[in-house]
Write an enzyme that holds these catalytic residues in place. Structure first.
Site, PDB file in Angstrom:
ATOM      1  N   ASP A 155     -20.607  12.727 -13.786  1.00 13.05           N
ATOM      2  CA  ASP A 155     -22.022  12.526 -13.443  1.00 13.05           C
ATOM      3  C   ASP A 155     -22.201  11.476 -12.353  1.00 13.05           C
ATOM      4  O   ASP A 155     -23.297  10.965 -12.150  1.00 13.05           O
ATOM      5  CB  ASP A 155     -22.827  12.140 -14.689  1.00 13.05           C
TER       6      ASP A 155
ATOM      7  N   CYS B 237       0.829  -1.210   0.000  1.00 14.43           N
ATOM      8  CA  CYS B 237       0.000   0.000   0.000  1.00 14.43           C
ATOM      9  C   CYS B 237       0.861   1.256   0.000  1.00 14.43           C
ATOM     10  O   CYS B 237       0.513   2.258  -0.635  1.00 14.43           O
ATOM     11  CB  CYS B 237      -0.926   0.005   1.219  1.00 14.43           C
TER      12      CYS B 237
END
Length: 220
Positions: A135, A43
């Site tokens: 959107d 990570c």
């Protein structure tokens, strides 16, 4: 979360302050990605490389937003480690990391694995990545196991493809496509429409079946 589903609005605490997702997104694209845990090696490389490449995402009108089930203070402390390990990160850490210690958002967004999704004590986030259009629709998703780090070049490549085909819906991008390569023309475009849509020319590939469905162009 299925392709073209709407990402629900949410509020969250992050390393850059509280956000309302829709307000924070504005008119930008978003790469929303989860990671299994703070202070872990793979990570650290992922968040670091994304931070280094942040200008490339900004050029594409795309914001980065990370998430894990760690506490906010852990995120803050871990960012210092990431910056120390990835010393080519310019300036301050460029994107927020969501703190989701009660796992509510991770479960809501399907960012946990099948075995632990119903157990709030063990529902750790996997390497899920969502590309979200302005959107608020999910346009592409990637899911990696905890053992495998993601490829930043591939994330940028698929953003280029999504944005290009949004601008020019008559085309699609083939396997291994990168900007500048030939694109393919969707089968619904009729041959008589080609000169107007692609004045720079179209190549047609003959197939043993006799069907002409592979048409390529660099005119985009």
């Amino acid at each position: 979360m299925r392709i073209n589903s709407t990402i629900p609005n949410f509020t969250a605490d992050t390393t850059q302050g509280p956000i309302n997702f829709y307000n924070w997104q504005g008119n930008s694209w978003v790469v929303l990605f989860s990671h299994p845990a703070d202070f872990t090696p793979v990570c650290t490389t992922e968040l670091g490389r994304l931070a280094v490449h942040q200008p490339h995402f900004e050029k594409r009108n795309t914001k980065l937003l990370a998430l894990s089930v760690d506490k906010l203070q852990d995120h803050v402390d871990w960012v210092n480690d990431i910056k120390s390990y990835c010393q080519d990160i310019p300036g301050s850490f460029p994107y927020p990391i969501i703190a989701d210690p009660d796992r509510t958002l991770a479960v809501k967004l399907d960012m946990v694995d099948e075995e632990s999704k119903n157990d709030p004590e063990t529902a750790l986030t996997i390497r899920a990545l969502y590309i979200i259009s302005p959107d608020h629709r999910l346009r592409l998703s990637m899911h990696y196991p905890t053992s495998t780090g993601r490829n930043v070049d591939e994330i940028l490549r698929v953003i280029d493809s999504l944005q290009l085909t949004d601008r020019k819906p008559e085309i699609v991008t083939p396997a291994n496509w990168v900007p500048g390569d030939k694109v393919m023309i969707v089968p619904t475009v009729k041959d008589e429409e080609l000169p107007k849509l692609f004045p720079g020319g179209v190549d047609k590939v003959s197939m043993p079946s006799g069907k002409v469905y592979v048409r390529t162009t660099t005119d985009y």
